[in-house]
Write an enzyme that holds these catalytic residues in place. Structure first.
Site, PDB file in Angstrom:
ATOM      1  N   GLU A 112       0.844  -1.200   0.000  1.00 46.04           N
ATOM      2  CA  GLU A 112       0.000   0.000   0.000  1.00 46.04           C
ATOM      3  C   GLU A 112       0.874   1.242   0.000  1.00 46.04           C
ATOM      4  OE1 GLU A 112      -2.464  -0.178   3.494  1.00 46.04           O
ATOM      5  OE2 GLU A 112      -2.821  -2.320   3.262  1.00 46.04           O
ATOM      6  N   LYS A 114       2.237   4.630   1.333  1.00 47.55           N
ATOM      7  CA  LYS A 114       2.356   5.185   2.684  1.00 47.55           C
ATOM      8  C   LYS A 114       2.046   6.688   2.614  1.00 47.55           C
ATOM      9  CE  LYS A 114       5.362   5.237   6.745  1.00 47.55           C
ATOM     10  NZ  LYS A 114       5.249   6.692   7.022  1.00 47.55           N
ATOM     11  N   ASP A 116       1.423  10.453   3.432  1.00 47.42           N
ATOM     12  CA  ASP A 116       2.178  11.322   4.332  1.00 47.42           C
ATOM     13  C   ASP A 116       1.212  12.277   5.018  1.00 47.42           C
ATOM     14  OD1 ASP A 116       4.485  12.078   5.546  1.00 47.42           O
ATOM     15  OD2 ASP A 116       5.230  13.310   3.904  1.00 47.42           O
ATOM     16  N   TYR A 223      -6.698   2.339   6.105  1.00 48.71           N
ATOM     17  CA  TYR A 223      -5.716   1.279   5.838  1.00 48.71           C
ATOM     18  C   TYR A 223      -5.837   0.079   6.790  1.00 48.71           C
ATOM     19  CZ  TYR A 223      -3.088   3.778   9.508  1.00 48.71           C
ATOM     20  OH  TYR A 223      -2.703   4.397  10.680  1.00 48.71           O
ATOM     21  N   LYS A 310      10.834   2.971   3.184  1.00 44.04           N
ATOM     22  CA  LYS A 310      10.940   4.420   2.993  1.00 44.04           C
ATOM     23  C   LYS A 310      11.733   4.726   1.724  1.00 44.04           C
ATOM     24  CE  LYS A 310       9.507   6.892   5.719  1.00 44.04           C
ATOM     25  NZ  LYS A 310       9.855   7.364   7.062  1.00 44.04           N
ATOM     26  N   CYS A 404      23.863  40.256  16.348  1.00 44.90           N
ATOM     27  CA  CYS A 404      22.496  39.727  16.287  1.00 44.90           C
ATOM     28  C   CYS A 404      21.683  40.482  15.245  1.00 44.90           C
ATOM     29  CB  CYS A 404      21.832  39.850  17.663  1.00 44.90           C
ATOM     30  SG  CYS A 404      20.095  39.342  17.665  1.00 44.90           S
ATOM     31  N   CYS A 407      18.707  42.513  17.417  1.00 44.40           N
ATOM     32  CA  CYS A 407      18.947  43.591  18.388  1.00 44.40           C
ATOM     33  C   CYS A 407      20.329  44.223  18.261  1.00 44.40           C
ATOM     34  CB  CYS A 407      18.739  43.076  19.814  1.00 44.40           C
ATOM     35  SG  CYS A 407      19.988  41.878  20.344  1.00 44.40           S
ATOM     36  N   CYS A 422      22.989  35.019  20.847  1.00 46.75           N
ATOM     37  CA  CYS A 422      22.877  36.412  21.276  1.00 46.75           C
ATOM     38  C   CYS A 422      22.723  36.428  22.794  1.00 46.75           C
ATOM     39  CB  CYS A 422      21.668  37.061  20.611  1.00 46.75           C
ATOM     40  SG  CYS A 422      21.292  38.704  21.272  1.00 46.75           S
ATOM     41  N   CYS A 428      16.277  40.935  23.657  1.00 52.13           N
ATOM     42  CA  CYS A 428      16.277  40.624  22.227  1.00 52.13           C
ATOM     43  C   CYS A 428      14.874  40.126  21.858  1.00 52.13           C
ATOM     44  CB  CYS A 428      17.323  39.562  21.923  1.00 52.13           C
ATOM     45  SG  CYS A 428      17.401  39.077  20.195  1.00 52.13           S
TER      46      CYS A 428
END
Length: 667
Positions: A112, A114, A116, A223, A310, A404, A407, A422, A428
């Site tokens: 089947e 799979k 997502d 399923y 997979k 940063c 800031c 930072c 910040c």
């Protein structure tokens, strides 16, 4: 007259259910969308005038409208297991060998797609949809029935010769077309687009207003069918029966006589998957015979009769347009590659994380390079290489920023690591907002309805700058915010008030001391009964607590010596937030484990590690952090490694699985 109206309502419901069946199950609609909507509107008007004929499974409930403040937690009658993964045909062949070794007889398989998306378990009784629950941790999930009822291809009632009570398991997902519609609408409204269909589908199921869920256009596929009254003998037969009753199953599934046919199916869809209108990330292979499934059984986390193959990550090439930098809640800086949009695994990729300075250096990344992008686990885009042949002459290397981006504070690099952060943690903006979002999160103070967007609005309006400010908010201050109704504002105020009951250990976690996660906060709360005791503790006293080293101790003392943090804690205390341990924090239920030591290793499935360690302590035992001759019991979950091996070498340590550990408690 009343009887005529009731009959009219019931007839309309039956007619609309049949049209849904024709459209979603038979793929053969017999009326137009306009005609369907006209019938639905007529039914809505009749039901509004005659609420005495309410039906929880009326087709009008597809429209949504139910608002759920909290999703109740429900225990699954039949556990929702996860699947073991295979990544190549060698893995698949090893799985088949294990199956054949147990069965020693011919086996056929069902292959089947799979999908997502997000897993769901739906209970039907007497042919009516009664309850829909998310997978959760496999043992318990959130009950989201009103939201699931808005999904058009999930039948509210079914017809045929079916068991009186059964569960179907399935996947809720978003088609690429509907995902693109959602993002187009979000961009028009000034919001950032969602990253991918899977996370969007999963998040949609937790929206509190089911009318909003309806707008997302979710789809579903079944399923698995579970009942104690099965008449079928195979998985294939069960799904075909489910289809005849009104459920939507995968059109692409295939009955395979042997593993070679399974491999052909996998090879075909590895190439053809992007022709589908939805995302898949692999193929699920199941033993078809139900009696063989029963014989094979389960491991602690997975069925032995199924595996998920997979697909390998795809790789595409595109141009790096620029590198920007994000500031996280803890001040950590994450460089982000902004890419020329490119289609990858079915979605358009525009950004990819570069993680840190070392990754940039390792890739030798230059301005406007052409880069190769993959999706890690088919979800998160990442740059895996540079096409040096296309690099422009004279292009400059990417230089990591010094200050940063939010800031302007000079960044600090963590010693012996590639992480920059930072240090302006109290002022910040992303860190300030992030700390407040963390404070209200489910595992911390769990303040209902106070989400990240609302907190950002409150911060921009200068109404909140730290967690203590939440407790000074009024409903009148909340109402002017965007999309803030009076009831929502009242819910937020009530949630803030309720958070004063949250125990000390969760407050410790919520105030956001760097390096203090849930486990450390819990252990601090057990060893120091109040914030005052913790404030007076020296670094040497802190490191005596299990799992607290010098780095964490320094972070705790620095936080509790900062005047602004101390003022925030004083305000929290004045507002009634729990800054000392309750009476039952260290309650002992028995002395069953008195004098005994425990250690947990591997992936636990019956309980979390925190829950396990708490059980040990509640029954008089002690948790230790390493395998040694002082250890009495090693409790092992899935994939236990070096700790198990070392315990076996010592020879005097008793090794238990999770159930044996629970049996010890219940003796």
């Amino acid at each position: 007259m009343t009887e005529n109206i009731q009959k009219k309502i019931e007839d309309l419901r039956a007619e609309l259910h049949q049209h849904n069946f024709n459209y979603y199950t038979l793929d053969g609609p017999t009326i137009s969308d306009f005609e369907f909507d006209t019938l639905l509107k007529e039914l809505q008007e009749l039901e509004a005038k005659h609420p005495e004929f309410y039906d929880a499974n009326s087709p009008t409930l597809r429209v949504g409208g139910a608002v759920t403040k909290n999703f109740p937690t429900v225990t699954h009658q039949f556990r929702m297991y996860s699947l073991d993964n295979s990544y190549d045909f060698d893995d698949l062949e090893e799985w088949e060998k294990r199956v054949q070794k147990t069965l020693d007889e011919p086996v056929e398989f069902v292959a089947e797609l799979k999908y997502d998306g997000a897993s769901i378990s739906i209970l039907y009784e007497h042919g009516l949809l009664k309850e829909a629950v998310t997978r959760g941790d496999g043992f318990r999930g959130d009950e989201i029935t009103p939201n699931v009822k808005t999904i058009s291809d999930i039948p509210l009632q079914i017809k045929g010769d079916f068991p009186d009570k059964f569960y179907v398991r399935g996947e809720i997902y978003l088609t690429r077309k509907n995902f693109d519609k959602i993002n187009k609408r979000r961009e028009e409204e000034g919001f950032d687009p969602f990253m991918n269909p899977r996370n969007t589908a999963s998040g949609s199921l937790k929206i509190q207003d089911s009318a909003e869920v309806r707008k997302r256009g979710l789809s579903s596929v079944i399923y698995q069918f579970i009942s104690t009254e099965n008449t079928a003998t195979t998985h294939w037969e069960l799904l075909q029966q489910a289809k005849s009753w009104g459920f939507r199953i995968s059109e692409q599934m295939k009955l395979c006589k042997n593993l070679d046919e399974v491999k052909e199916f996998i090879t075909f869809w590895d190439i053809e998957r992007h022709r589908l209108g939805f995302d898949i990330d692999g193929i699920v292979v199941k033993v078809n015979s139900l009696s063989q499934q029963k014989q094979l059984g389960f491991t602690a986390k997975s069925p032995r009769w199924a595996t998920a193959h997979k697909f390998k990550a795809e790789k595409v090439e595109t141009e790096l347009q620029k590198v920007t930098y994000q500031v996280g809640r803890t001040g950590a800086i994450t460089p982000v590659a902004n890419l020329k949009p490119v289609l990858l695994a079915g979605t358009v990729v525009k950004r990819a994380s570069l993680h840190n300075e070392d990754i940039i250096a390792k890739l030798d990344l230059h301005e406007h390079d052409f880069v190769f992008v993959e999706k890690g686990g088919e979800i998160i885009p990442k740059i895996v290489g540079v096409n040096h042949d296309k690099r422009e002459a004279g292009s400059l290397p990417i230089q990591y920023i010094k200050n940063c981006p939010e800031c302007g504070t000079e960044l600090v690099k963590v010693e012996d690591q590639a992480i920059h952060f930072c240090p302006n943690d109290l002022h910040c903006p992303p860190q300030v907002v992030g700390r407040m979002i963390h404070y209200v999160s489910r595992k911390a103070l769990n303040i209902d309805n106070l989400g990240s967007e609302t907190i950002e609005q409150l911060y921009r309006a200068k109404l909140v700058e730290n967690p203590a400010d939440f407790y000074a908010l009024t409903k009148e201050q909340l109402l002017p915010l965007e999309r803030m109704a009076e009831r929502s504002a009242q819910n937020i105020i009530e949630g803030i008030e309720k958070s004063k009951e949250i125990p000390f250990e969760k407050v410790l976690y919520g105030i956001g001391i760097k390096h203090v996660g849930e486990t450390v906060a819990k252990k601090l709360a057990k060893n120091f009964q109040s914030i005052e005791e913790l404030k007076n503790a020296t670094a040497d006293e802190l490191v005596q607590v299990e799992d607290i080293g010098g780095k964490i101790a320094i972070s705790i003392t620095a936080f509790l010596q900062n005047p602004e943090n101390l003022l925030m804690l004083e305000r929290l205390k004045a507002y009634g937030v729990q800054l000392e341990a309750g009476e039952n924090t260290n309650e002992v239920l028995s002395n069953t484990f008195e004098g005994k030591t425990f250690l947990f290793t591997g992936k636990l499935s019956l309980f979390t590690r925190d829950e396990a360690e708490e059980m040990v302590e509640k029954h008089g035992g002690k948790n230790i952090s390493a395998v040694s001759k002082n250890l009495n019991y090693l409790v092992v979950g899935e994939k236990a490694g070096s700790k198990l091996k070392k315990a076996q070498e010592i020879g005097t340590i008793e090794v238990l699985d999770e159930q044996q550990f629970l049996d010890l408690i219940n003796k």
